[in-house]
Write a protein that holds these residues in place. Sequence first.
Motif, PDB file in Angstrom:
ATOM      1  N   GLU A  63       0.838  -1.204   0.000  1.00 19.85           N
ATOM      2  CA  GLU A  63       0.000   0.000   0.000  1.00 19.85           C
ATOM      3  C   GLU A  63       0.872   1.252   0.000  1.00 19.85           C
ATOM      4  O   GLU A  63       1.809   1.369   0.776  1.00 19.85           O
ATOM      5  N   GLU A  64       0.532   2.164  -0.860  1.00 20.23           N
ATOM      6  CA  GLU A  64       1.290   3.402  -1.012  1.00 20.23           C
ATOM      7  C   GLU A  64       0.874   4.425   0.040  1.00 20.23           C
ATOM      8  O   GLU A  64      -0.305   4.516   0.398  1.00 20.23           O
ATOM      9  N   PRO A  65       1.800   5.247   0.534  1.00 22.95           N
ATOM     10  CA  PRO A  65       1.446   6.256   1.538  1.00 22.95           C
ATOM     11  C   PRO A  65       0.503   7.338   1.007  1.00 22.95           C
ATOM     12  O   PRO A  65      -0.208   7.978   1.786  1.00 22.95           O
ATOM     13  N   GLU A  66       0.452   7.518  -0.303  1.00 22.44           N
ATOM     14  CA  GLU A  66      -0.478   8.482  -0.899  1.00 22.44           C
ATOM     15  C   GLU A  66      -1.926   8.156  -0.539  1.00 22.44           C
ATOM     16  O   GLU A  66      -2.780   9.037  -0.520  1.00 22.44           O
ATOM     17  N   LEU A  67      -2.171   6.909  -0.224  1.00 26.59           N
ATOM     18  CA  LEU A  67      -3.502   6.443   0.147  1.00 26.59           C
ATOM     19  C   LEU A  67      -4.081   7.266   1.305  1.00 26.59           C
ATOM     20  O   LEU A  67      -5.269   7.560   1.331  1.00 26.59           O
ATOM     21  N   VAL A  68      -3.230   7.640   2.247  1.00 32.57           N
ATOM     22  CA  VAL A  68      -3.697   8.355   3.451  1.00 32.57           C
ATOM     23  C   VAL A  68      -3.113   9.757   3.572  1.00 32.57           C
ATOM     24  O   VAL A  68      -3.292  10.418   4.587  1.00 32.57           O
ATOM     25  N   ALA A  69      -2.428  10.226   2.544  1.00 34.32           N
ATOM     26  CA  ALA A  69      -1.711  11.501   2.620  1.00 34.32           C
ATOM     27  C   ALA A  69      -2.600  12.682   3.005  1.00 34.32           C
ATOM     28  O   ALA A  69      -2.151  13.597   3.700  1.00 34.32           O
ATOM     29  N   ASP A  70      -3.852  12.679   2.611  1.00 36.86           N
ATOM     30  CA  ASP A  70      -4.747  13.795   2.922  1.00 36.86           C
ATOM     31  C   ASP A  70      -5.314  13.736   4.332  1.00 36.86           C
ATOM     32  O   ASP A  70      -6.024  14.650   4.741  1.00 36.86           O
ATOM     33  N   HIS A  71      -5.008  12.690   5.075  1.00 39.47           N
ATOM     34  CA  HIS A  71      -5.601  12.504   6.405  1.00 39.47           C
ATOM     35  C   HIS A  71      -4.563  12.388   7.518  1.00 39.47           C
ATOM     36  O   HIS A  71      -4.887  12.003   8.632  1.00 39.47           O
ATOM     37  N   ILE A  78       0.816   5.655  12.769  1.00 34.96           N
ATOM     38  CA  ILE A  78       0.784   4.878  11.528  1.00 34.96           C
ATOM     39  C   ILE A  78       1.814   3.770  11.681  1.00 34.96           C
ATOM     40  O   ILE A  78       2.976   4.025  12.003  1.00 34.96           O
ATOM     41  N   ALA A  79       1.373   2.547  11.482  1.00 36.36           N
ATOM     42  CA  ALA A  79       2.280   1.397  11.494  1.00 36.36           C
ATOM     43  C   ALA A  79       2.471   0.932  10.061  1.00 36.36           C
ATOM     44  O   ALA A  79       1.550   0.985   9.250  1.00 36.36           O
ATOM     45  N   VAL A  80       3.672   0.493   9.766  1.00 40.30           N
ATOM     46  CA  VAL A  80       3.995  -0.047   8.446  1.00 40.30           C
ATOM     47  C   VAL A  80       4.382  -1.503   8.646  1.00 40.30           C
ATOM     48  O   VAL A  80       5.289  -1.811   9.420  1.00 40.30           O
ATOM     49  N   ASN A  81       3.681  -2.375   7.954  1.00 36.39           N
ATOM     50  CA  ASN A  81       3.898  -3.805   8.103  1.00 36.39           C
ATOM     51  C   ASN A  81       5.046  -4.291   7.209  1.00 36.39           C
ATOM     52  O   ASN A  81       5.103  -3.966   6.028  1.00 36.39           O
ATOM     53  N   PHE A  82       5.942  -5.061   7.816  1.00 36.32           N
ATOM     54  CA  PHE A  82       6.998  -5.754   7.092  1.00 36.32           C
ATOM     55  C   PHE A  82       6.611  -7.228   7.100  1.00 36.32           C
ATOM     56  O   PHE A  82       6.828  -7.921   8.091  1.00 36.32           O
ATOM     57  N   PRO A  83       5.983  -7.737   6.016  1.00 38.75           N
ATOM     58  CA  PRO A  83       5.503  -9.122   6.016  1.00 38.75           C
ATOM     59  C   PRO A  83       6.629 -10.144   6.095  1.00 38.75           C
ATOM     60  O   PRO A  83       6.432 -11.240   6.602  1.00 38.75           O
ATOM     61  N   LYS A  84       7.807  -9.783   5.591  1.00 39.91           N
ATOM     62  CA  LYS A  84       9.002 -10.606   5.755  1.00 39.91           C
ATOM     63  C   LYS A  84      10.203  -9.668   5.768  1.00 39.91           C
ATOM     64  O   LYS A  84      10.164  -8.589   5.169  1.00 39.91           O
ATOM     65  N   PHE A  85      11.254 -10.075   6.460  1.00 39.84           N
ATOM     66  CA  PHE A  85      12.388  -9.171   6.667  1.00 39.84           C
ATOM     67  C   PHE A  85      13.025  -8.709   5.364  1.00 39.84           C
ATOM     68  O   PHE A  85      13.605  -7.634   5.302  1.00 39.84           O
TER      69      PHE A  85
END
Length: 174
Positions: A63-71, A78-85
């Motif tokens: 998911e791109e950060p632009e998705l929530v940039a206006d909010h 904001i948490a960013v998921n690392f599904p694998k290292f």
Amino acid sequence: MPEIVRHDGSIVSDDWQVLERPAEDESLELPEGPCLVPAAQWLEHHDQFAGDRNIGIWLDSHEEPELVADHLDQLPLIAVNFPKFSDGRGYSTARLLRERFGYRGELRAIGDVLLDQLQFMKRCGFDSYALRPDKDITKAPRCLNFFSNAYQAATDNDEPLFRRRGEFPVADTA
């Protein structure tokens, strides 16, 4: 209660519960206390969640950060998921949130977060880290500052080393 590491090396209890994406036919159930909801669900229920300081979001690696940039001003965490290292897209997401979009709230790394990644995550703008459960959290403070100087500019220091070279004492070779 689970624990997280802050950018200053302190280890604190984690009050935020990460909610999984609901199945297609299910609705999102909010627990008591602070929680992190998937970004898509937060946007879907924006009117209900906006301004609630106990609701943050998590972005998956695709998911791109632009998705929530206006909010961003409505999101305390904001948490960013690392599904694998080995998936490094979260580093770019953090840097974009901090530098391009000016996010000043808490930015947390979640998922497959390992000790040897912490300093690099910190340099990209993360300020808290939920380590993978099988990792020794007491080793994290040392890992956050393993290198004394970095060559490149980043969110933690916007000048590259060659511009800072006058800050370091020069050894007398005579």
